[in-house]
Design a protein around this motif. Structure first.
Motif, short mmCIF file in Angstrom:
data_model
loop_
_atom_site.label_atom_id
_atom_site.label_comp_id
_atom_site.label_asym_id
_atom_site.label_seq_id
_atom_site.Cartn_x
_atom_site.Cartn_y
_atom_site.Cartn_z
N THR A 59 -18.69 17.98 37.17
CA THR A 59 -20.00 17.36 37.00
C THR A 59 -20.88 17.56 38.24
O THR A 59 -21.99 17.05 38.31
CB THR A 59 -19.87 15.85 36.72
N GLY A 60 -20.35 18.31 39.22
CA GLY A 60 -21.04 18.45 40.49
C GLY A 60 -22.38 19.15 40.39
O GLY A 60 -23.33 18.78 41.08
N PHE A 61 -22.48 20.17 39.51
CA PHE A 61 -23.76 20.88 39.37
C PHE A 61 -24.84 19.93 38.84
O PHE A 61 -25.97 19.92 39.34
CB PHE A 61 -23.58 22.07 38.42
N TYR A 62 -24.49 19.16 37.85
CA TYR A 62 -25.46 18.22 37.29
C TYR A 62 -25.85 17.16 38.31
O TYR A 62 -27.03 16.84 38.48
CB TYR A 62 -24.86 17.58 36.04
N LYS A 63 -24.86 16.65 39.04
CA LYS A 63 -25.14 15.63 40.05
C LYS A 63 -26.00 16.19 41.16
O LYS A 63 -26.82 15.47 41.73
CB LYS A 63 -23.83 15.09 40.61
N ALA A 64 -25.83 17.47 41.49
CA ALA A 64 -26.63 18.07 42.56
C ALA A 64 -28.12 18.00 42.24
O ALA A 64 -28.95 17.72 43.11
CB ALA A 64 -26.20 19.52 42.78
N PHE A 65 -28.47 18.23 40.99
CA PHE A 65 -29.88 18.14 40.60
C PHE A 65 -30.36 16.69 40.56
O PHE A 65 -31.52 16.41 40.85
CB PHE A 65 -30.09 18.83 39.24
N ARG A 66 -29.48 15.77 40.21
CA ARG A 66 -29.82 14.35 40.29
C ARG A 66 -30.01 13.91 41.73
O ARG A 66 -30.87 13.09 42.04
CB ARG A 66 -28.72 13.50 39.63
N ASN A 67 -29.17 14.45 42.62
CA ASN A 67 -29.22 14.04 44.03
C ASN A 67 -30.56 14.36 44.68
O ASN A 67 -30.94 13.72 45.67
CB ASN A 67 -28.10 14.73 44.82
N LEU A 167 -25.00 24.18 28.52
CA LEU A 167 -24.80 25.61 28.81
C LEU A 167 -24.94 25.91 30.30
O LEU A 167 -24.22 26.73 30.85
CB LEU A 167 -25.80 26.44 28.02
N ILE A 168 -25.87 25.23 30.96
CA ILE A 168 -26.11 25.50 32.37
C ILE A 168 -25.10 24.79 33.27
O ILE A 168 -24.51 25.39 34.17
CB ILE A 168 -27.54 25.08 32.77
N PHE A 169 -24.90 23.51 33.01
CA PHE A 169 -24.10 22.71 33.93
C PHE A 169 -22.63 22.59 33.54
O PHE A 169 -21.81 22.24 34.39
CB PHE A 169 -24.72 21.31 34.05
#
Length: 306
Positions: A59-67, A167-169
């Motif tokens: 879930t790190g990619f998704y969290k990176a954009f949230r961060n 698809l992306i994350f």
């Protein structure tokens, strides 16, 4: 209904190859990773399933954009769109300074230049590709990227934005509700695994971070119609096994649609978190009764500050 589903699916892809060579931001592997050598993962007490499990569970990619919403930073964005002859017909250039002032997000445009065929008469973007780019990569402060959004709405009734984010994350998961292609997104599933080879290497990311490169690539013996995802390359931090980079190459065509898209995303560690640093994309897609779309873009984000 089928037409709507096809267009929605292609919107997903468009937020992720084009044949002309001008202004192409070619995401041909993770460019800032220098590979030292192939690696025998068994000597590292790892196996292929360890990498597969990490890709699926990440879930790190998704969290990176949230961060991002907690930091100030500068974003440099360049977008090009193309006509059917692969000539540039639209350009968007932005340099955007994001700051936090008294706890509130503030956006300042240092550069804002548009050229050519960018907007419709009603003010909306001419291409869905650009609209989806804006949603995913410029709209991270929107509530759609909140902690309560679990990346789970990907069933038949899930919106195309939910499918896009999956698809992306979270590549490798099954994305239902896509005509003829839902099963082909589940590349680690029992039906699709037979079409892929796995390759492992080690190297350095940003000149200092030791990494593994896990490449899932279509077997030469597999027919083009067998798979949708031609390659999925993932860069792991060797010390923490966190994912720092992802490259996706997807291509498919049949009597209903034709797409060819490549996308690369890189994260950087900052303040003990991962944050987006680079996104490069090139892609085209075509469905019946809808204008063919061709675009490429490059996003660079830097100078993060708390």
């Amino acid at each position: 209904m089928i037409k709507k589903s096809l267009i929605a699916f292609c919107l997903l892809l468009s937020a992720f190859s084009l044949k002309a060579q001008q202004h192409r931001f070619n995401p041909d592997t993770i460019l800032t990773v220098v590979i030292d050598s192939p690696v025998n993962i068994r000597s590292h007490r790892l196996n292929a399933q360890d990498f597969i499990d990490a890709v699926i569970a990440d879930t790190g990619f998704y969290k990176a954009f949230r961060n991002m919403k907690r930091y100030g930073f500068t974003a440099e964005n360049s977008i090009y769109t193309y006509d059917k002859n692969n000539k540039t017909d639209g350009e968007i250039h932005r340099v955007v300074k994001h700051t936090i002032v008294n706890g509130k997000h503030k956006t300042e445009y240092l550069v804002k230049q548009d050229k050519g065929n960018v907007y419709k008469r009603n003010g909306k973007y001419e291409l869905y590709t650009v609209e989806m780019f804006d949603y995913i990569f410029n709209n991270a402060y929107n509530s759609d990227f909140s902690a309560n959004d679990p990346l789970a709405g990907v069933g038949k009734n899930g919106s195309y934005k939910d499918k896009l984010k999956t698809l992306i994350f979270s590549p490798g998961r099954k994305v239902t509700g896509i005509p003829f292609l839902s099963g082909k997104t589940e590349i680690f599933g029992p039906d699709m695994r037979q079409f892929y080879n796995y390759e492992f290497a080690r190297g350095k990311y940003l000149d200092s971070i030791p990494v593994y490169r896990f490449k899932v690539i279509k077997k030469p013996s597999a027919a083009d119609g067998d798979v949708m995802i031609k390659e999925l390359t993932t860069i792991f931090d060797m010390r923490t096994f966190k994912i720092l980079g992802r490259y996706v190459d997807m291509k498919y065509n049949n009597f209903l649609f034709d797409f060819d898209v490549k996308m690369n995303i890189e994260l950087i560690p900052y303040n003990n978190e991962l944050l987006p640093a680079k996104v490069s994309y090139q892609g085209n897609w075509n469905v019946p009764f809808h204008k063919e779309e061709r675009a490429s873009f490059l996003i660079l984000q830097k100078d993060y500050s708390k």
